[in-house]
Design an enzyme around this catalytic site. Sequence first.
Site, PDB file in Angstrom:
ATOM      1  N   SER A 123       0.810  -1.217   0.000  1.00 59.45           N
ATOM      2  CA  SER A 123       0.000   0.000   0.000  1.00 59.45           C
ATOM      3  C   SER A 123       0.844   1.269   0.000  1.00 59.45           C
ATOM      4  O   SER A 123       0.338   2.347  -0.313  1.00 59.45           O
ATOM      5  CB  SER A 123      -0.944   0.010   1.205  1.00 59.45           C
ATOM      6  OG  SER A 123      -0.228  -0.172   2.415  1.00 59.45           O
ATOM      7  N   ASP A 345      -4.112   6.154  11.661  1.00 60.69           N
ATOM      8  CA  ASP A 345      -3.198   5.617  10.656  1.00 60.69           C
ATOM      9  C   ASP A 345      -1.918   6.440  10.647  1.00 60.69           C
ATOM     10  O   ASP A 345      -1.897   7.577  10.164  1.00 60.69           O
ATOM     11  CB  ASP A 345      -3.863   5.652   9.273  1.00 60.69           C
ATOM     12  CG  ASP A 345      -2.992   5.047   8.177  1.00 60.69           C
ATOM     13  OD1 ASP A 345      -1.818   4.733   8.454  1.00 60.69           O
ATOM     14  OD2 ASP A 345      -3.485   4.913   7.045  1.00 60.69           O
ATOM     15  N   HIS A 348       0.518   5.193   6.602  1.00 57.06           N
ATOM     16  CA  HIS A 348       0.343   5.733   5.262  1.00 57.06           C
ATOM     17  C   HIS A 348       0.462   7.253   5.302  1.00 57.06           C
ATOM     18  O   HIS A 348       0.706   7.832   6.355  1.00 57.06           O
ATOM     19  CB  HIS A 348      -1.009   5.299   4.688  1.00 57.06           C
ATOM     20  CG  HIS A 348      -1.157   3.818   4.590  1.00 57.06           C
ATOM     21  ND1 HIS A 348      -1.902   3.080   5.474  1.00 57.06           N
ATOM     22  CD2 HIS A 348      -0.618   2.924   3.719  1.00 57.06           C
ATOM     23  CE1 HIS A 348      -1.840   1.791   5.156  1.00 57.06           C
ATOM     24  NE2 HIS A 348      -1.051   1.668   4.101  1.00 57.06           N
TER      25      HIS A 348
END
Length: 368
Positions: A123, A345, A348
């Site tokens: 990702s 998060d 990311h």
Amino acid sequence: MNLCHWYTVLHTLLFVSSTLIAVSGAKIYHNNSTSSRILRGNKQSGGCNLFQGKWVVDTSYPLYKYSSCPFIDSEFNCQKYGRPDTQYLQFSWKPDSCDLPRFNGVDFLRRWRGKKIMFVGDSLSLNMWESLACMIYSSVPNSVTNFVRKDSVSSVTFQDYGVTIMLYRTPYLVDIVRQDNGRVLKLDSIQQGDAWRGMDMLIFNSWHWWLHHGESQSWDYIQDGSKVLKDMDRLTAFYKGMSTWARWVDQNVDTAKTKLFFQGISPTHYQGKEWSSSSNKNCNGELEPLAGSIYPAGPPPAAAVINKVLSEMKKAVYLLDITTLSQLRKDAHPSTYSGDGSGVDCSHWCLPGLPDTWNQLLYAALVM
């Protein structure tokens, strides 16, 4: 135990044990010397180290607006999902020894007219792929594009130039195979590599998924040669898997036709103590980069593994040594401003945001 907590616990354990990596002859390299050693035939202009520098305020950024790019997934779209501050968008990376060329999407398309570019990885590759697509799209907003997502492969084609930018999702680079005993992570197998052939540029990445445990772990067993194991030291497994990838590249990629990059290790910010924070336990609420060019906790142990693997390869691979400059950007994560509802998060990155700098560095490596 949730994923964020696993990242915190595992990162701590791995960092403490990094000098005990069970890899014969492993060497620990410092990030600030990596680029000059790993280039393996790629010369930087005037001896400039693009990856040693600092973040400076620059009100000419960001390079695009989230509302003007149709390619951003909800998990990276921080402004759309309520992030109230914008100052994290107005920083640029300033190398100590040269000027970083500003990204020019039209120039990029002209240079790569009729070519295929593929990101291969997890990702974080998705993060960088979407960033590059947005950066180019903002330069040619009236260009005809074709956006496709199917199984493991996604692509954006800028049809006026015949440039296709692809993403092949594979968290480990090596194969996961379903067998009678379950899902097996094969450290010495890359059958999926056939899909990477014929590209004009390849940008590889792997690491974060090697830390996953429990429900977020995508395999049941690890196969190392003839041995099938329930688990093993993750840094050792990472080294073995990346060594298999390196052999695949050496045997299958013609560097006279294909530019080769490794994206580098993207850091997480789940532990405030890494950057000497006394008030924050993770990236949530962080509004500014760290000053200077040194990250207090030092490089993650996975960076040493990648340095060793690349140094042992026969083919020239340009390491986009994004680790330290990204470690300084504790402010650039989605934190709670994400459309996927995954909590905080800190692994990311928001778009627009830090991955745009990664792509600026990719552009610089191609044009300088």
